[in-house]
Design a protein around this motif. Sequence first.
Motif, PDB file in Angstrom:
ATOM      1  N   ILE A   1      -3.259  33.391 -74.419  1.00  0.00           N
ATOM      2  CA  ILE A   1      -2.378  32.483 -73.681  1.00  0.00           C
ATOM      3  C   ILE A   1      -2.488  32.752 -72.188  1.00  0.00           C
ATOM      4  CG2 ILE A   1       0.036  31.850 -73.266  1.00  0.00           C
ATOM      5  CD1 ILE A   1       0.510  32.499 -76.236  1.00  0.00           C
ATOM      6  N   VAL A   2      -2.294  33.985 -71.808  1.00  0.00           N
ATOM      7  CA  VAL A   2      -2.400  34.357 -70.387  1.00  0.00           C
ATOM      8  C   VAL A   2      -3.031  35.738 -70.321  1.00  0.00           C
ATOM      9  CG1 VAL A   2      -0.667  32.977 -69.183  1.00  0.00           C
ATOM     10  CG2 VAL A   2       0.084  34.803 -70.656  1.00  0.00           C
ATOM     11  N   LYS A   3      -4.312  35.779 -70.233  1.00  0.00           N
ATOM     12  CA  LYS A   3      -5.035  37.055 -70.245  1.00  0.00           C
ATOM     13  C   LYS A   3      -4.702  37.896 -69.022  1.00  0.00           C
ATOM     14  CE  LYS A   3      -7.299  36.258 -74.039  1.00  0.00           C
ATOM     15  NZ  LYS A   3      -6.930  36.980 -75.264  1.00  0.00           N
ATOM     16  N   GLY A   4      -4.510  39.189 -69.262  1.00  0.00           N
ATOM     17  CA  GLY A   4      -4.352  40.115 -68.156  1.00  0.00           C
ATOM     18  C   GLY A   4      -2.959  40.261 -67.599  1.00  0.00           C
ATOM     19  N   LYS A   5      -1.986  39.492 -68.115  1.00  0.00           N
ATOM     20  CA  LYS A   5      -0.623  39.607 -67.588  1.00  0.00           C
ATOM     21  C   LYS A   5       0.064  40.834 -68.172  1.00  0.00           C
ATOM     22  CE  LYS A   5       1.962  36.222 -66.352  1.00  0.00           C
ATOM     23  NZ  LYS A   5       2.799  35.007 -66.200  1.00  0.00           N
ATOM     24  N   THR A   6       0.873  41.495 -67.361  1.00  0.00           N
ATOM     25  CA  THR A   6       1.599  42.684 -67.819  1.00  0.00           C
ATOM     26  C   THR A   6       3.037  42.349 -68.200  1.00  0.00           C
ATOM     27  OG1 THR A   6       2.172  43.194 -65.530  1.00  0.00           O
ATOM     28  CG2 THR A   6       0.183  44.227 -66.432  1.00  0.00           C
ATOM     29  N   ALA A   7       3.431  41.091 -67.984  1.00  0.00           N
ATOM     30  CA  ALA A   7       4.768  40.639 -68.374  1.00  0.00           C
ATOM     31  C   ALA A   7       4.669  39.195 -68.845  1.00  0.00           C
ATOM     32  CB  ALA A   7       5.736  40.750 -67.205  1.00  0.00           C
ATOM     33  N   LEU A   8       5.291  38.900 -69.970  1.00  0.00           N
ATOM     34  CA  LEU A   8       5.239  37.563 -70.551  1.00  0.00           C
ATOM     35  C   LEU A   8       6.643  36.999 -70.716  1.00  0.00           C
ATOM     36  CD1 LEU A   8       2.741  38.218 -73.502  1.00  0.00           C
ATOM     37  CD2 LEU A   8       2.204  37.130 -71.323  1.00  0.00           C
ATOM     38  N   ASN A   9       6.803  35.731 -70.386  1.00  0.00           N
ATOM     39  CA  ASN A   9       8.053  35.020 -70.647  1.00  0.00           C
ATOM     40  C   ASN A   9       7.836  34.119 -71.863  1.00  0.00           C
ATOM     41  OD1 ASN A   9       9.414  36.130 -68.479  1.00  0.00           O
ATOM     42  ND2 ASN A   9       8.812  34.494 -67.075  1.00  0.00           N
ATOM     43  N   VAL A  10       8.586  34.381 -72.922  1.00  0.00           N
ATOM     44  CA  VAL A  10       8.426  33.674 -74.197  1.00  0.00           C
ATOM     45  C   VAL A  10       9.752  33.044 -74.585  1.00  0.00           C
ATOM     46  CG1 VAL A  10       7.848  33.944 -76.652  1.00  0.00           C
ATOM     47  CG2 VAL A  10       6.626  35.274 -74.918  1.00  0.00           C
ATOM     48  N   MET A  11       9.696  31.877 -75.239  1.00  0.00           N
ATOM     49  CA  MET A  11      10.914  31.221 -75.714  1.00  0.00           C
ATOM     50  C   MET A  11      10.704  30.703 -77.130  1.00  0.00           C
ATOM     51  SD  MET A  11      12.944  27.859 -74.224  1.00  0.00           S
ATOM     52  CE  MET A  11      13.527  28.652 -72.719  1.00  0.00           C
ATOM     53  N   GLY A  12      11.668  30.998 -78.003  1.00  0.00           N
ATOM     54  CA  GLY A  12      11.694  30.418 -79.342  1.00  0.00           C
ATOM     55  C   GLY A  12      12.833  29.419 -79.427  1.00  0.00           C
ATOM     56  N   VAL A  13      12.519  28.203 -79.859  1.00  0.00           N
ATOM     57  CA  VAL A  13      13.523  27.137 -79.933  1.00  0.00           C
ATOM     58  C   VAL A  13      13.792  26.822 -81.401  1.00  0.00           C
ATOM     59  CG1 VAL A  13      14.127  24.801 -79.236  1.00  0.00           C
ATOM     60  CG2 VAL A  13      12.669  26.194 -77.751  1.00  0.00           C
ATOM     61  N   GLY A  14      15.061  26.921 -81.811  1.00  0.00           N
ATOM     62  CA  GLY A  14      15.383  26.746 -83.222  1.00  0.00           C
ATOM     63  C   GLY A  14      14.859  27.911 -84.036  1.00  0.00           C
ATOM     64  N   LYS A  89       9.777  30.191 -65.229  1.00  0.00           N
ATOM     65  CA  LYS A  89       8.770  29.474 -66.017  1.00  0.00           C
ATOM     66  C   LYS A  89       8.340  30.335 -67.205  1.00  0.00           C
ATOM     67  CE  LYS A  89       8.343  25.762 -63.420  1.00  0.00           C
ATOM     68  NZ  LYS A  89       8.645  24.404 -63.934  1.00  0.00           N
ATOM     69  N   MET A  90       7.848  29.657 -68.250  1.00  0.00           N
ATOM     70  CA  MET A  90       7.525  30.334 -69.494  1.00  0.00           C
ATOM     71  C   MET A  90       6.023  30.334 -69.750  1.00  0.00           C
ATOM     72  SD  MET A  90      10.660  30.899 -70.050  1.00  0.00           S
ATOM     73  CE  MET A  90      10.476  31.831 -71.572  1.00  0.00           C
ATOM     74  N   ASP A  91       5.534  31.444 -70.312  1.00  0.00           N
ATOM     75  CA  ASP A  91       4.124  31.540 -70.695  1.00  0.00           C
ATOM     76  C   ASP A  91       3.880  30.929 -72.075  1.00  0.00           C
ATOM     77  OD1 ASP A  91       3.122  33.109 -68.406  1.00  0.00           O
ATOM     78  OD2 ASP A  91       4.514  34.621 -69.166  1.00  0.00           O
ATOM     79  N   PHE A  92       4.885  31.022 -72.945  1.00  0.00           N
ATOM     80  CA  PHE A  92       4.719  30.500 -74.297  1.00  0.00           C
ATOM     81  C   PHE A  92       6.066  30.067 -74.847  1.00  0.00           C
ATOM     82  CE2 PHE A  92       3.963  31.388 -79.008  1.00  0.00           C
ATOM     83  CZ  PHE A  92       3.227  30.222 -79.200  1.00  0.00           C
ATOM     84  N   ILE A  93       6.130  28.825 -75.327  1.00  0.00           N
ATOM     85  CA  ILE A  93       7.336  28.291 -75.977  1.00  0.00           C
ATOM     86  C   ILE A  93       6.924  27.788 -77.351  1.00  0.00           C
ATOM     87  CG2 ILE A  93       9.194  26.577 -75.875  1.00  0.00           C
ATOM     88  CD1 ILE A  93       8.761  26.441 -72.832  1.00  0.00           C
ATOM     89  N   HIS A  94       7.687  28.160 -78.380  1.00  0.00           N
ATOM     90  CA  HIS A  94       7.361  27.638 -79.711  1.00  0.00           C
ATOM     91  C   HIS A  94       8.575  26.951 -80.326  1.00  0.00           C
ATOM     92  CE1 HIS A  94       9.276  31.301 -81.453  1.00  0.00           C
ATOM     93  NE2 HIS A  94       8.663  31.939 -80.477  1.00  0.00           N
ATOM     94  N   MET A  95       8.316  25.782 -80.908  1.00  0.00           N
ATOM     95  CA  MET A  95       9.325  25.003 -81.631  1.00  0.00           C
ATOM     96  C   MET A  95       8.769  24.762 -83.027  1.00  0.00           C
ATOM     97  SD  MET A  95      10.471  22.195 -78.754  1.00  0.00           S
ATOM     98  CE  MET A  95      11.963  21.729 -79.636  1.00  0.00           C
TER      99      MET A  95
END
Length: 246
Positions: A1-14, A89-95
């Motif tokens: 998703i975002v190679k090389g990042k040391t911090a990820l913003n993730v969101m799960g919806v539902g 802002k988010m790196d990955f959101i899953h619904m």
Amino acid sequence: IVKGKTALNVMGVGSGSGEIDLEILRQLQLQHPGAKVDNEVVEPSSDMLQKYKDLVAKTPDLDHVTFTWNNMKTSELEKDWKERNPEKKMDFIHMIQALYYVEDTEAAILFFQSLLEKNGKLLLILVSGEGSWAKLWKTYGLQFGKTDISQSVTMGDIRSLLDSRRIPYQKHELPSKMDITSCFTSGDEKGELLLDFLTEVPDFSKNASPELRAGVLYLLRGPDCTQEVDGRIIFNNNLEALLLGP
């Protein structure tokens, strides 16, 4: 998703009770070892959210994850987000299997897409537009009482929406089958529960008219919905996953 990042913003919806979310976090950890994860959880059911929290409490190796619990609907989250952290802002959101319970699917998708980082991804998973669920709901959805929310939405509807807006996406088929043989044995407890599940009507056999029940069983037994394999009636339960960028 975002190679090389040391911090990820993730969101799960539902997110429900969190089992799928924790598996996603585990996979992200494998892809991004050592990365810290800020995980926003959006779930309107207090009971489900508590089950998620209980699961986190007894799951090891989550020290790298910070959980933010949002006990609200997606429509409420949008207002809350603009007041709380409009720049985040988010790196990955899953619904995953969540859009059935959203009042305005188009608005929800566009809102979550707007939250993505430059290389972020939005994952949507729903029943296939070509599967048996779509045929069942298209034929009998209104008689099941699906009028107030988008319970009968399929990925075919979502693809049409995205195509009309010329929003690009990657599509992945997720094959799935379900044995519904017991539905055709009158009075079978498992069969009655399966009918409740398929129609999303509690005590369907008791509450539906004899004509509606007969029509549903006829459709389910036909080639549009099922195949007979070794004497078992197998329902096409296929799902689709779409992956969107910002």
